[in-house]
Every structure is written in C-alpha cells, then in structure tokens.
Motif scaffolding. Structure first.
Motif, PDB file in Angstrom:
ATOM      1  N   GLU A 201       0.962  -1.315   0.116  1.00 36.33           N
ATOM      2  CA  GLU A 201      -0.123   0.083   0.170  1.00 36.33           C
ATOM      3  C   GLU A 201       0.887   1.426  -0.233  1.00 36.33           C
ATOM      4  N   VAL A 202       1.726   1.221  -1.001  1.00 32.16           N
ATOM      5  CA  VAL A 202       2.609   2.469  -0.992  1.00 32.16           C
ATOM      6  C   VAL A 202       1.955   3.688  -1.624  1.00 32.16           C
ATOM      7  N   GLN A 203       2.542   4.898  -1.540  1.00 30.97           N
ATOM      8  CA  GLN A 203       1.851   6.085  -2.227  1.00 30.97           C
ATOM      9  C   GLN A 203       2.774   7.056  -2.859  1.00 30.97           C
ATOM     10  N   SER A 204       2.303   7.929  -3.667  1.00 32.96           N
ATOM     11  CA  SER A 204       3.087   8.854  -4.031  1.00 32.96           C
ATOM     12  C   SER A 204       3.935   9.917  -3.180  1.00 32.96           C
ATOM     13  N   SER A 205       3.419   9.925  -1.728  1.00 31.18           N
ATOM     14  CA  SER A 205       3.900  10.583  -1.051  1.00 31.18           C
ATOM     15  C   SER A 205       5.148  10.061  -0.073  1.00 31.18           C
ATOM     16  N   ASP A 206       5.344   8.712  -0.387  1.00 28.39           N
ATOM     17  CA  ASP A 206       6.448   7.806   0.049  1.00 28.39           C
ATOM     18  C   ASP A 206       7.483   8.146  -0.149  1.00 28.39           C
ATOM     19  N   ASN A 207       8.559   8.263   0.735  1.00 33.06           N
ATOM     20  CA  ASN A 207      10.158   8.396   0.651  1.00 33.06           C
ATOM     21  C   ASN A 207      10.548   6.815   0.697  1.00 33.06           C
ATOM     22  N   PHE A 208      11.007   6.457  -0.390  1.00 27.62           N
ATOM     23  CA  PHE A 208      11.412   5.058  -0.267  1.00 27.62           C
ATOM     24  C   PHE A 208      13.053   5.074   0.226  1.00 27.62           C
ATOM     25  N   SER A 209      13.781   4.193   0.899  1.00 23.90           N
ATOM     26  CA  SER A 209      15.146   3.947   1.203  1.00 23.90           C
ATOM     27  C   SER A 209      15.529   3.066  -0.248  1.00 23.90           C
ATOM     28  N   SER A 210      16.773   3.155  -0.491  1.00 26.05           N
ATOM     29  CA  SER A 210      17.343   2.155  -1.478  1.00 26.05           C
ATOM     30  C   SER A 210      18.797   2.039  -0.704  1.00 26.05           C
ATOM     31  N   HIS A 211      18.735   0.668   0.037  1.00 22.55           N
ATOM     32  CA  HIS A 211      19.943   0.274   0.869  1.00 22.55           C
ATOM     33  C   HIS A 211      20.650  -0.699  -0.019  1.00 22.55           C
ATOM     34  N   ALA A 212      19.783  -1.718  -0.553  1.00 24.26           N
ATOM     35  CA  ALA A 212      20.699  -2.738  -1.023  1.00 24.26           C
ATOM     36  C   ALA A 212      21.364  -2.381  -2.507  1.00 24.26           C
ATOM     37  N   PRO A 213      22.395  -3.082  -2.632  1.00 25.24           N
ATOM     38  CA  PRO A 213      23.210  -2.609  -3.938  1.00 25.24           C
ATOM     39  C   PRO A 213      22.432  -3.165  -5.114  1.00 25.24           C
ATOM     40  N   PHE A 214      22.627  -2.594  -6.381  1.00 23.20           N
ATOM     41  CA  PHE A 214      21.706  -2.568  -7.582  1.00 23.20           C
ATOM     42  C   PHE A 214      22.257  -4.058  -8.027  1.00 23.20           C
ATOM     43  N   HIS A 215      23.356  -4.635  -7.599  1.00 24.15           N
ATOM     44  CA  HIS A 215      23.381  -5.972  -8.123  1.00 24.15           C
ATOM     45  C   HIS A 215      22.810  -7.247  -7.128  1.00 24.15           C
ATOM     46  N   PHE A 216      21.942  -6.637  -6.305  1.00 28.62           N
ATOM     47  CA  PHE A 216      21.486  -7.400  -5.420  1.00 28.62           C
ATOM     48  C   PHE A 216      19.908  -7.240  -5.752  1.00 28.62           C
ATOM     49  N   ASP A 217      19.121  -8.485  -5.533  1.00 33.75           N
ATOM     50  CA  ASP A 217      17.484  -8.170  -6.157  1.00 33.75           C
ATOM     51  C   ASP A 217      16.794  -7.579  -5.128  1.00 33.75           C
ATOM     52  N   LEU A 218      17.179  -7.363  -4.065  1.00 31.57           N
ATOM     53  CA  LEU A 218      16.416  -6.397  -3.036  1.00 31.57           C
ATOM     54  C   LEU A 218      16.075  -5.107  -3.663  1.00 31.57           C
ATOM     55  N   SER A 219      17.128  -4.849  -4.647  1.00 33.04           N
ATOM     56  CA  SER A 219      16.961  -3.441  -5.307  1.00 33.04           C
ATOM     57  C   SER A 219      15.510  -3.275  -6.230  1.00 33.04           C
ATOM     58  N   ILE A 220      15.248  -4.279  -6.661  1.00 31.41           N
ATOM     59  CA  ILE A 220      14.125  -4.146  -7.589  1.00 31.41           C
ATOM     60  C   ILE A 220      12.863  -3.631  -7.051  1.00 31.41           C
ATOM     61  N   PHE A 221      12.550  -3.863  -5.587  1.00 28.31           N
ATOM     62  CA  PHE A 221      11.608  -3.277  -4.776  1.00 28.31           C
ATOM     63  C   PHE A 221      11.936  -1.569  -5.066  1.00 28.31           C
ATOM     64  N   ASP A 222      13.003  -1.141  -4.544  1.00 26.79           N
ATOM     65  CA  ASP A 222      13.318   0.084  -4.062  1.00 26.79           C
ATOM     66  C   ASP A 222      13.079   0.997  -5.423  1.00 26.79           C
ATOM     67  N   ILE A 223      13.879   0.414  -6.613  1.00 23.00           N
ATOM     68  CA  ILE A 223      13.792   0.857  -7.795  1.00 23.00           C
ATOM     69  C   ILE A 223      12.317   1.130  -8.484  1.00 23.00           C
ATOM     70  N   TYR A 224      11.690   0.109  -8.463  1.00 24.05           N
ATOM     71  CA  TYR A 224      10.434   0.131  -9.518  1.00 24.05           C
ATOM     72  C   TYR A 224       9.153   0.185  -8.705  1.00 24.05           C
ATOM     73  N   VAL A 225       9.073  -0.265  -7.406  1.00 28.07           N
ATOM     74  CA  VAL A 225       7.990   0.055  -6.714  1.00 28.07           C
ATOM     75  C   VAL A 225       7.835   1.520  -6.435  1.00 28.07           C
TER      76      VAL A 225
END
Lengths: 526, 80
Positions: A201-225
């Motif tokens: 339930e994320v929104q346009s007002s959300d500030n997302f962290s991007s902690h995982a490096p981009f070669h790690f697939d946790l980054s997919i959530f950060d970038i695209y969600v």
C-alpha cells in the motif's frame, strides 16, 4: 509492445514531471530529468549498435548515474547486468565474457580497473563514462563521455520489446566455482513489483530507502515500486551502513517512510543505532528479506520503533519474492524465528516431499516449489544448471508449466504460514548474500600449496553465518592466513572470503573417507 | 607493541585483502578507500574491544573516528 519496467518511470514522469524521483547526498533528479537523461543514454547505446536483448554492463558505485544507466539500458531494449562495484577484476571479467557484454557504463573512478578489463576480456568494445569529469584517461576501446551522451536527443525511442524479453541478469554464487547469471524478464519482475506496490500500500507521498546494492535483487523493490508509486527514492550512501547512529539519523532527516533491507542492517541499528534518541514516526513500512531475522532483535526493533507495519518477505533471486508475512506483536518468550508467511496473491507455491508427494498438511517438511510468471527464464548460458532447478510443474500433467525448485526446506504451520527450515544443498546465507560453499572451496583449492580444504558455515546471531575455512597444506608449505585471504580476494567478492582460517595437518574423515564437516563444525561451535 | 601498531597490524592482516595497501600509512584514508567497509567495521570493533579491552560507545561510531589508523588510535588511547 508489452508493458515494461521502464513504463513505470515514463508514466510517473508524465503524471508528475517535476516531482523528485531520486536523491543521493546533495544531488537529485525530477521524474522528467530522469526520464530524459535515460532517453539520452538509450540513444547513445543504440547509436553504438546496441540491439534488443543485448547485455549491457553497469559498473558504477551506487549513485544517480547508476539509476539513469538502468533505465537507459532498458529503454534501448537491452538487458542490464549490474556488476558488483567491489568485485575482484577476475570475477568482473568472467561475468563480462560469460554474457558477452560489449558495451558498459562506468565512471572515471573505475578507470584503473577498466584498463585491466579492457586488456583481459574478449567481448568489451564500448565504454560510456557517466560522470561529468572532463579529463578522462581513455581506454583502448570506443570511449564515450557524458558530454557526448548529453548531446543525444531527449525524446523517447520507439521500441518493440515484449514483456517476455529479458530485463536484467543478476549474478549469484555458483557451486562449481563461477557465478551464475539469473535471467529475469520484464514480466517476471513486474509480477513482483505490481504485487509489492499493492500489498505494501505505497503512495506517491512515500519516501523510499534504497539500501541494497543494485547487483542484489532487493534493489528491484526500491527502484521499481518507488517509480510505480511516483514516490521519491533516497539512495543510502554506502558508508552510512557502517555507522548505525548516522544511518538512523539519515532515516529521520529524510523522513523515510518505506524501508527495505536485509535484517542484519536493522539488527545493527537496534544494537548501535541510538534508535531511542530518534523520532522515526515517519516510517510506515519496515520490510526485510534475504535472511532470517533473529527474533529477539526483531522484537527489540518493534519496541524501539513501534509505529510502522513490519513485513518479512521471502524468495530467491530466481523468483524474487514469493511469500510474505505481516509481523504481529512477538510474545516476550518467543525465540523461534517468525514464519516466511503465505504466498503472494498473484503467484503460486507448494511443497513437495523427498518422495515427490505434494504436502498440504502442517508439520511435514518438504521442498518449496514456485510457479507462475515470477519464475525466471533460467541461468545464462548454462542449460545443465537450468534444467536441474527449472523443472516442469510436477502437479500438472496436461501441459508444460515451468516451476522452480527453491532448494529451501519448509513446513506449514497451523495457520497456513510457511516456516523456513533450512537448505537441501550446500548453499548458505551470510548478511543476506547467498553463498555456495563449493565456490569458496574451489577458490581455495586452486592455491598450489593447499592439499585439502573444508569450508564451514558457523551459525551467527547477527549475520546468519560466519565463514570458516579449515585447511591442510602440502608438506613444506609456508603460507599463512593473510596470504590465503589475499589469494581468495583475487577471485571472490569480500562477503565470500572466510573470516577465519584454521590450519590442520590433515582434515578429519568419516568412516567412508569423506571430509567430516560435522565433527569440524561441532569443534568450531565449542 | 603500542596501540597504533597493533591496530595497524590488525587492519593489514585482517581487513586488507588486496596487495595494494601493504604499505599502509597512519594517515591513509580507510573508509574512502574501501579498506574498512560495513563488514570490516564490526570485525574491527570486536578486535578493539577484545584485544585492547576498550568499550566503543555507539556515540563514537562515526566516520571521523575510523577515518585513519591515527584517528582510531586516538580514540582508543583516550580510553586507556
């Protein structure tokens, strides 16, 4: 043309062009700027002859140019391959040649390593520097500077990609000594992204962290969600993770509302982050994945930061997230790890016993199998390994349906949640990274003075496992731990280098003559 | 061995895994150069606490204290 990952950005840029898309230290880009700059990268790539489906490397310390590169590559209908900026040269070279990367985006800070790669790899032809430095020590390749990229048109490129095209390849540890590339399509990735966007339930007002490096697939959530929501993505500066009090202050300062990382970083903040002195009421969702969160630290975290909802996500790179568990209040006496939860709504998982029986009852252990649009295409250029784990759905007789054997043992609890029980093979987790014990052993065995080696995973509260190598050297050998560590660093990334090296005259054996890891592990735990 | 030497020896033998830094000076940047990373810092703190018998407070977990061999030694020496 199908709906693709880059459309998440394009759509948000259309709806809110001046909204801040990404922030890193003192720099930021609006959605319009990110959209236009990535169009320019795409034009530059196409001009260099990059074709649909071609693999393009990204070798940049995590920063705004890495994000521009990701979208630029996707918009050129190509496949991005994020390389670990800290990986040893030989590993980078292996990956570049393995998936024939011809064109690579980098930064001037990486020039010394790039010179070595230009010499040692076969496929590299074009390099694009993504920083604004005027003076570049040119490589013996086609060199494109950022000023060249900025001369490209800002308009979008027409493309014909389909959602079954590859979007990216993520390399993970391989048991036989070399990393293997997991091939993820746009549809695979969007299956997860669409689910995560709705379920969290994320929104346009959300500030997302991007902690995982981009070669790690946790980054997919950060970038695209974040892009789908039209929120703002805050890239966590790498050095901040080393200093938990600074990291917690950073969360407060930037009013991060959606945090996603491996548990070990959250544990570090619980233990050293001065959380009781922070006002973290900005946090709405705290999401973690990649390893088991030690229950006592999770309970402490939920006490210190009581406002947000907490979610445990589970899934291997080959499927991204497939199960999730909204964490309820954890009773004070509970020590058992929390479940990995239930299947994500638009995916399918089931459990198969060793004898191939479909398990639906609680309390019986079996291997977790995933199927559906989340399942990756396989491993790049490795049909043999692909065939082993990407199988025909054993529950479906009438048509071909691809399924993925996770190698993870699970059982159901009374509430229908899956509980993680361990691995069926020799893969371990350490700080959220998956590591094949065999890959470390292969690296150490290749030292000419090593006679025998056994690599052990020592269970650890903070980082899941510590890695120990027990070694028997050849006669007259004089090498020590420091030398072997240096030797390992030539081929292995830092997180795979054993923390402890122990030398023995011979390794203990079982009655059948196999190296007795069980007894060595017992000794290590004393 | 003095404090600075033992910290330096630890960093060279346990944290540096390539050959480029075998001549580490007391003022070389440890964080900027990637010698100390998030894996390394917890190991280093463990070493300081166990072998030099000092307690590192959370408040002291800031980049300034871990920037160079010299700054680590200064922090530790204040506690001895």
């Amino acid at each position: 043309m199908g709906y693709l990952l880059q459309h998440l950005l394009i759509e948000s840029a259309r709806l809110s062009p001046e909204k801040t898309a990404v922030v890193y230290q003192d720099n930021s880009l609006s959605y319009r700027q990110l959209d236009e700059l990535s169009n320019q990268v795409a034009h530059a790539l196409v001009q260099q002859g990059v074709k649909r489906g071609e693999r393009v490397g990204i070798y940049i310390n995590k920063s705004i140019p890495s994000l521009i590169s990701i979208y630029g590559i996707l918009k050129a209908e190509a496949v991005y391959v994020p390389l670990d900026p800290q990986a040893p040269v030989s590993r980078l070279g292996y990956i570049i040649d393995n998936c024939t990367i011809r064109c690579l985006l980098t930064s001037t800070a990486k020039t010394p390593v790039m010179h070595e790669l230009a010499k040692t790899t076969e496929s590299l032809e074009v390099v694009i520097f993504t920083d604004t430095q005027k003076e570049v020590d040119e490589l013996p390749l086609i060199n494109l500077l950022w000023t060249d990229v900025l001369e490209m048109p800002k308009l979008a490129i027409e493309n014909v990609s389909d959602h079954s095209d590859l979007a990216y390849i993520i390399y993970t540890s391989g048991s036989t000594g070399n990393p293997k590339g997991v091939m993820i399509t746009h549809l695979n990735s969007l299956t997860f992204v669409n689910w995560a966007h709705d379920a969290m339930e994320v929104q346009s007002s959300d500030n997302f962290s991007s902690h995982a490096p981009f070669h790690f697939d946790l980054s997919i959530f950060d970038i695209y969600v974040a892009a789908k929501a039209g929120g703002t993505l805050y890239l966590v500066p790498e050095t901040l993770s080393m200093f938990p009090p600074r990291l917690s202050a950073w969360i407060e300062q930037h009013q991060i509302s959606v945090w996603y990382s491996v548990p070990s970083i959250l544990t570090m903040m619980v233990n050293h982050g001065q959380l009781d002195q922070r006002n973290l009421s900005c946090l709405r969702k705290v999401i973690f994945a990649g390893e088991v969160f030690p229950t006592k630290f999770l309970r402490d975290l939920m006490r210190l930061v009581p406002h947000p909802e907490f979610f445990n996500l589970y899934g291997p790179t080959e499927t991204n997230v497939i199960t999730y568990y909204p964490v309820p209040v954890i009773p004070a006496e509970q020590t058992a790890p929390i479940p990995i939860g239930k299947c994500c709504e638009n995916m399918d998982v089931f459990v198969i016993s060793k004898d191939g029986v479909h398990i639906t009852e609680p309390g019986i252990e079996g291997e977790l199998i995933a199927r559906g649009t989340c399942v990756a295409k396989g491993y790049w250029g490795d049909e043999e390994k692909t065939k082993k784990v990407f199988i025909k759905n054993p529950l479906e007789n009438n048509f071909y349906d691809q399924a993925y054997k996770t190698g993870d043992l699970v059982q159901l609890d009374e509430q229908g949640n899956f509980i993680y029980k361990g691995r069926i093979d020799h893969m371990i987790k350490s700080r959220g990274y998956r590591i094949e014990i065999g890959e470390i052993e292969t690296a150490i065995y290749s030292h000419p003075q090593v006679k025998e080696v056994a690599v052990l995973a020592i269970p650890d509260d903070l980082i899941t496992n510590r890695i120990k190598a027990v070694i028997a050297l050849k006669a007259d050998s004089t090498i020590d731990a420091a030398e072997l560590r240096t030797f390992c660093a030539e081929t292995l990334p830092k997180y795979m280098i054993p923390e402890i090296f122990e030398f023995k005259a011979v390794l203990p054996k079982t009655s059948t003559g196999k190296v007795d890891k069980t007894s060595m592990l017992k000794d290590a735990l004393v | 061995m003095n404090v600075k030497e033992s910290i330096k020896n630890y960093v060279i033998s346990e944290l540096i895994s390539d050959n480029q830094h075998s001549t580490l000076s007391d003022t070389d940047q440890l964080i900027e150069s990637g010698i100390i990373d998030s894996l390394g810092i917890m190991k280093l703190i463990g070493f300081l606490e166990e072998n030099l018998s000092v307690q590192i407070d959370d408040m002291e977990l800031v980049p300034e204290n871990f920037a160079t061999i010299e700054s680590i030694a200064t922090m530790v020496e204040k506690k001895l």
